[in-house]
Design a protein around this motif. Structure first.
Motif, mmCIF file in Angstrom:
data_model
loop_
_atom_site.group_PDB
_atom_site.id
_atom_site.type_symbol
_atom_site.label_atom_id
_atom_site.label_comp_id
_atom_site.label_asym_id
_atom_site.label_seq_id
_atom_site.Cartn_x
_atom_site.Cartn_y
_atom_site.Cartn_z
ATOM 1 N N PRO A 20 0.826 -1.214 0.000
ATOM 2 C CA PRO A 20 0.000 0.000 0.000
ATOM 3 C C PRO A 20 0.864 1.270 0.000
ATOM 4 O O PRO A 20 1.855 1.346 0.732
ATOM 5 C CB PRO A 20 -0.803 -0.102 1.295
ATOM 6 C CG PRO A 20 -0.785 -1.558 1.635
ATOM 7 C CD PRO A 20 0.519 -2.078 1.141
ATOM 8 N N GLN A 21 0.463 2.232 -0.838
ATOM 9 C CA GLN A 21 1.228 3.462 -0.953
ATOM 10 C C GLN A 21 0.319 4.644 -1.273
ATOM 11 O O GLN A 21 -0.758 4.476 -1.847
ATOM 12 C CB GLN A 21 2.271 3.356 -2.064
ATOM 13 C CG GLN A 21 3.364 2.359 -1.766
ATOM 14 C CD GLN A 21 4.554 2.574 -2.662
ATOM 15 O OE1 GLN A 21 4.426 2.847 -3.845
ATOM 16 N NE2 GLN A 21 5.741 2.457 -2.088
ATOM 17 N N SER A 22 0.812 5.835 -0.964
ATOM 18 C CA SER A 22 0.120 7.064 -1.362
ATOM 19 C C SER A 22 0.340 7.267 -2.863
ATOM 20 O O SER A 22 1.223 6.644 -3.469
ATOM 21 C CB SER A 22 0.688 8.257 -0.599
ATOM 22 O OG SER A 22 2.010 8.530 -1.031
ATOM 23 N N ALA A 23 -0.442 8.158 -3.442
ATOM 24 C CA ALA A 23 -0.288 8.458 -4.869
ATOM 25 C C ALA A 23 1.116 8.982 -5.155
ATOM 26 O O ALA A 23 1.722 8.638 -6.174
ATOM 27 C CB ALA A 23 -1.338 9.467 -5.314
ATOM 28 N N LEU A 74 -9.935 -2.195 -9.225
ATOM 29 C CA LEU A 74 -8.602 -2.779 -9.327
ATOM 30 C C LEU A 74 -7.737 -2.439 -8.118
ATOM 31 O O LEU A 74 -6.848 -3.202 -7.749
ATOM 32 C CB LEU A 74 -7.906 -2.304 -10.609
ATOM 33 C CG LEU A 74 -8.552 -2.768 -11.917
ATOM 34 C CD1 LEU A 74 -7.933 -2.033 -13.100
ATOM 35 C CD2 LEU A 74 -8.409 -4.278 -12.074
ATOM 36 N N VAL A 75 -7.975 -1.264 -7.529
ATOM 37 C CA VAL A 75 -7.275 -0.874 -6.313
ATOM 38 C C VAL A 75 -8.289 -0.398 -5.288
ATOM 39 O O VAL A 75 -9.400 0.003 -5.634
ATOM 40 C CB VAL A 75 -6.208 0.241 -6.545
ATOM 41 C CG1 VAL A 75 -5.120 -0.207 -7.489
ATOM 42 C CG2 VAL A 75 -6.842 1.520 -7.020
ATOM 43 N N ALA A 76 -7.890 -0.459 -4.039
ATOM 44 C CA ALA A 76 -8.719 0.052 -2.948
ATOM 45 C C ALA A 76 -8.044 1.304 -2.410
ATOM 46 O O ALA A 76 -6.815 1.367 -2.322
ATOM 47 C CB ALA A 76 -8.854 -0.990 -1.849
ATOM 48 N N ARG A 77 -8.847 2.288 -2.056
ATOM 49 C CA ARG A 77 -8.338 3.539 -1.477
ATOM 50 C C ARG A 77 -8.802 3.627 -0.030
ATOM 51 O O ARG A 77 -9.967 3.401 0.272
ATOM 52 C CB ARG A 77 -8.872 4.729 -2.253
ATOM 53 C CG ARG A 77 -8.449 6.043 -1.676
ATOM 54 C CD ARG A 77 -9.033 7.190 -2.451
ATOM 55 N NE ARG A 77 -8.963 8.358 -1.598
ATOM 56 C CZ ARG A 77 -9.892 9.270 -1.526
ATOM 57 N NH1 ARG A 77 -10.983 9.169 -2.259
ATOM 58 N NH2 ARG A 77 -9.748 10.294 -0.732
ATOM 59 N N GLN A 78 -7.861 3.951 0.835
ATOM 60 C CA GLN A 78 -8.181 4.115 2.249
ATOM 61 C C GLN A 78 -7.505 5.391 2.738
ATOM 62 O O GLN A 78 -6.358 5.669 2.388
ATOM 63 C CB GLN A 78 -7.676 2.913 3.044
ATOM 64 C CG GLN A 78 -7.987 2.978 4.502
ATOM 65 C CD GLN A 78 -7.485 1.736 5.233
ATOM 66 O OE1 GLN A 78 -6.627 1.013 4.765
ATOM 67 N NE2 GLN A 78 -8.025 1.516 6.405
ATOM 68 N N ASP A 79 -8.231 6.186 3.516
ATOM 69 C CA ASP A 79 -7.644 7.382 4.089
ATOM 70 C C ASP A 79 -6.987 7.034 5.414
ATOM 71 O O ASP A 79 -7.630 6.499 6.318
ATOM 72 C CB ASP A 79 -8.709 8.462 4.294
ATOM 73 C CG ASP A 79 -9.191 9.033 2.971
ATOM 74 O OD1 ASP A 79 -8.375 9.098 2.032
ATOM 75 O OD2 ASP A 79 -10.377 9.395 2.865
ATOM 76 N N VAL A 80 -5.695 7.325 5.512
ATOM 77 C CA VAL A 80 -4.911 7.044 6.704
ATOM 78 C C VAL A 80 -4.285 8.357 7.158
ATOM 79 O O VAL A 80 -3.442 8.916 6.447
ATOM 80 C CB VAL A 80 -3.810 5.996 6.415
ATOM 81 C CG1 VAL A 80 -2.973 5.739 7.654
ATOM 82 C CG2 VAL A 80 -4.412 4.716 5.881
ATOM 83 N N GLY A 116 -5.425 11.310 7.077
ATOM 84 C CA GLY A 116 -5.628 12.364 6.099
ATOM 85 C C GLY A 116 -4.917 12.151 4.771
ATOM 86 O O GLY A 116 -4.946 13.018 3.909
ATOM 87 N N LEU A 117 -4.306 11.013 4.590
ATOM 88 C CA LEU A 117 -3.576 10.706 3.363
ATOM 89 C C LEU A 117 -4.242 9.518 2.681
ATOM 90 O O LEU A 117 -4.510 8.503 3.325
ATOM 91 C CB LEU A 117 -2.117 10.367 3.705
ATOM 92 C CG LEU A 117 -1.182 10.065 2.561
ATOM 93 C CD1 LEU A 117 -0.950 11.331 1.726
ATOM 94 C CD2 LEU A 117 0.149 9.566 3.098
ATOM 95 N N SER A 118 -4.515 9.642 1.389
ATOM 96 C CA SER A 118 -5.090 8.531 0.636
ATOM 97 C C SER A 118 -4.004 7.503 0.346
ATOM 98 O O SER A 118 -2.948 7.840 -0.198
ATOM 99 C CB SER A 118 -5.695 9.016 -0.682
ATOM 100 O OG SER A 118 -6.802 9.836 -0.426
#
Length: 130
Positions: free
Chosen positions: A22-25, A55-61, A63-65
Motif C-alpha cells: 500500500p502506498q500514497s499516490a 482494481l485498487v482500494a483507497r483508504q484514508d490514513v 488524512g492521506l489517501s
C-alpha cells in the motif's frame, strides 16, 4: 475479483503495488515515474479510475489517501494468460506455465500457484477467483 482486464498503464501500477504494498499516490508516482514518464496528475487520475473499476482500494490514513492492489496477482495473471491463449493463440485446455517460472514478477510460491492454475483445464479454471 473484478472481471475488468487492466490496461497496460493500470498493469504497471498494479505491478508496483504488488511489489511495494500500500502506498500514497506520491509514493506510487515516485516508484513508477522513471519507467512510465507520467506526471503526478496522470498517476492520480489513473489511481482514481482504477479505484472506480475495483482494481485498487483507497483508504484514508491520517488524512492521506493510500492505495492498495485489490486484485490478486496470480489470479489476474492466470486470467490474462488464459485469455491471451484462447483469444490470440486459439488454444484450449491446460496451459504449461514452466515458461513463467523465471519471471521476476513472481516469487517461487507464486510461480508454483500460477503453474497449478494454468495447468487446470478451461472448464476447471472458470470461476476460480473470477
Amino acid at each position: 475479483m473484478t472481471a475488468i482486464a487492466p490496461s497496460q498503464a493500470e498493469l504497471a501500477v498494479l505491478k508496483h503495488l504488488w511489489t511495494a504494498g500500500p502506498q500514497s499516490a506520491r509514493e506510487v508516482q515516485d516508484g513508477i515515474a522513471a519507467a512510465t514518464g507520467w506526471s503526478y496528475s496522470t498517476t492520480r487520475t489513473l489511481l482514481a479510475r482504477m479505484t472506480e473499476k475495483g482494481l485498487v482500494a483507497r483508504q484514508d490514513v491520517h488524512g492521506l489517501s493510500v492505495f492498495e492492489a485489490r486484485v490478486e496477482k496470480v489470479t489476474l495473471m492466470g486470467r490474462l494468460i488464459r485469455d491471451f491463449a484462447a483469444n490470440v493463440l486459439d488454444m484450449d485446455g491446460p496451459l504449461p506455465a514452466t515458461t513463467f517460472a523465471g519471471s521476476r514478477l513472481f516469487s517461487e510460491e507464486e510461480a508454483q500457484a500460477l503453474t497449478a492454475l494454468l495447468e487446470m483445464s478451461d472448464e476447471t479454471g472458470k470461476g476460480e477467483g473470477q
